[in-house]
Design a protein around this motif. Structure first.
Motif: not given
Ligand SMILES: CSC[C@H]1O[C@@H](n2cnc3c(O)ncnc32)[C@H](O)[C@@H]1O
Ligand SMILES: [Zn+2]
Length: 456
Positions: A88, A91, A103, A106, A111-112, A115, A146, A148, A169, A208, A238, A301
């Motif tokens: 990604h 990132m 995960l 996180w 992260i979301w 983003e 993978m 945006f 995506i 995703h 995962e 993770l």
């Molecule tokens: C739709 S764009 C990709 C999306 O995936 C998120 N992401 C980053 N690393 C991981 C991971 O290890 N598992 C699942 N998703 C992950 C990233 O933040 C984007 O939102």
């Protein structure tokens, strides 16, 4: 008989004929072509029009070829460009933003939300460029992304001269890139169309994960991927929670759900795969699907351990990825090769589980196969694109050299990469990037750090 004679000329004939003109001739202490397996000592690679013309013992090459550009690297090993099978890239601007978390915490708590606040074409432009600079400096010539705004990732890749597979995506929730399944798919087709004639940048569908994409869009991805003849790149198995939630919601484990949708096929590149039953390994092998192993992200993770030796033993093509630089926290395939080799030994309880040659193959040819690019890259073979990396082995840290492959995987670091070529273009010359303005990139990165740091 005559044809054979011409394709394997005897040395005495060569010295009598006029040398062939090529653009570049590189003389290396060692060449590791990956295919065929093994190490060639004092060999040279002739490159013309972006492709490998020949790999010859240096003495013969000097007589057979005349080059505009001749490079002597007697203390270096030349290897195929490394292929990062899961990134990604953008990132990189979130590297170190949230660490030491599992995960889902996180993603959902850090992260979301980040983003949702910050991702834009400009964020993806700068984050991808930062990632490309890091990747090229560490010998990565191709990455499977993978993220945006894949159109922006593609633009930056072409400018940087790095090979890329950009992810079309799909995710069930609205983002800065698209509102709903229809828009994600519409934009996917648009991006794919825009890259139809590109030789450096190609596409893959990138739903995703099974827990964020419902059956309807996954079925449409399966159909479109067949039609466009491109891979499907997805996070899969995962964590243990992913499996438990799937059983609760759908009554089956994620792999079985994807099988029912028709996605377990040679198009599938399944990322992570830390939770696998023996019968699932057999079904993945039977389906011809590929796996991208991301050992450092899985460790950080605490997601679990991918049974790499079992996968390879079952004949599953297994590649290597870093995952995003916010869960790794780098894009360093040298360290990933070493971790993969060491971890596989520990997981299998067998010191021969993943030898150095297998780790390098995962980071090169297996990645190319998983992306449908093995006709183009992944090994140093005449006719393939000249995607090549020179690694200095005469440093203190990698001396003495008994086995270059051992030094490369168990001792060398990315700081020993001096030169990188992608399709014959010299994108890292003696440690300096030739396609990216590093100072301007540093300044833009600092601006993003200020913005994201205030938000955090
Ligand atoms: C739709 S764009 C990709 C999306 O995936 C998120 N992401 C980053 N690393 C991981 C991971 O290890 N598992 C699942 N998703 C992950 C990233 O933040 C984007 O939102
Ligand atoms: Zn990922």
């Amino acid at each position: 008989m005559l044809g054979r004679f011409h394709s394997h000329p005897a040395p005495e004939i060569l010295y009598l004929s006029a040398p062939m003109n090529v653009e570049t001739l590189i003389h290396a202490g060692w060449v590791i072509p990956v295919e065929p397996e093994g190490v060639l000592e004092r060999h040279s690679i002739a490159v013309d029009a972006g492709r490998i013309v020949a790999i010859r013992p240096t003495d013969s090459a000097r007589a057979e070829y005349r080059a505009e550009n001749e490079i002597d690297l007697p203390g270096h090993v030349l290897i195929p460009g490394l292929i990062n099978a899961h990134t990604h890239a953008a990132m990189s601007l979130m590297r170190g933003l949230a660490d030491d978390l599992p995960l889902m915490e996180w993603l959902k708590s850090h992260i979301w939300p980040a983003e949702a606040r910050w991702v834009s074409p400009e964020f993806v432009r700068d984050g991808s460029q930062l990632a490309m600079a890091e990747m090229l400096r560490s010998g990565t010539t191709c990455f499977n992304d993978m993220y945006f705004f894949p159109d922006e990732v593609a633009r930056q890749a072409k400018q940087a001269g790095i090979r890329a597979v950009v992810g079309l995506i799909i995710i069930d929730f609205p983002t800065a890139w698209a509102e709903n399944a229809d828009e994600y798919l519409h934009k996917a087709l648009e991006v794919h169309d825009g890259l139809r004639n590109d030789t450096l940048v190609t596409t893959a569908f990138a739903p995703h994960a099974p827990y964020t994409v419902s059956d309807g869009p996954l079925e449409r991805v399966a159909t479109y991927a067949e039609e466009l003849d491109i891979p499907v790149h997805i996070h899969l198995h995962e964590t243990a929670d992913e499996i438990n939630d799937s059983v609760q919601q759908f009554g089956v484990r994620p792999i079985e759900r994807l099988e029912r949708i028709g996605l377990v096929s040679p198009r599938l590149l399944a990322v992570h795969m830390t939770q696998l039953e023996q019968d699932e390994i057999e079904r993945i092998a039977a389906g011809g699907a590929h796996v991208a192993h991301c050992p450092e992200s899985n460790l950080k993770l605490a997601s679990g351990f991918c049974p790499t030796a079992k996968l390879l033993g079952a004949g599953i093509n297994t590649a290597l990825g870093t995952d995003g630089p916010a869960s790794n926290n780098d894009l360093d395939l040298f360290s990933e090769m070493r971790t993969a080799a060491l971890l596989a030994k520990g997981v299998a309880g067998d010191a021969s589980a993943l030898p150095a040659a297998a780790a390098l193959r995962m980071a090169t040819l297996n990645g190319a196969r998983a992306l449908g690019l093995d006709g183009v890259t992944g090994s140093l073979e005449p006719g393939k694109a000249a995607d090549m990396v020179a690694v200095r082995l005469d440093d203190i840290e990698t001396s003495p050299v008994y086995h270059p492959l051992s030094q490369l995987v168990y001792a060398a670091g990315r700081d020993q990469v001096t030169d990188v070529w992608v399709a014959g273009r010299h994108v890292l010359r003696d440690g300096e990037l030739t396609t990216i303005d590093v100072e301007a990139l540093r300044a833009r990165t600092a601006e993003w750090r200020k913005k994201l740091g205030e938000f955090d």
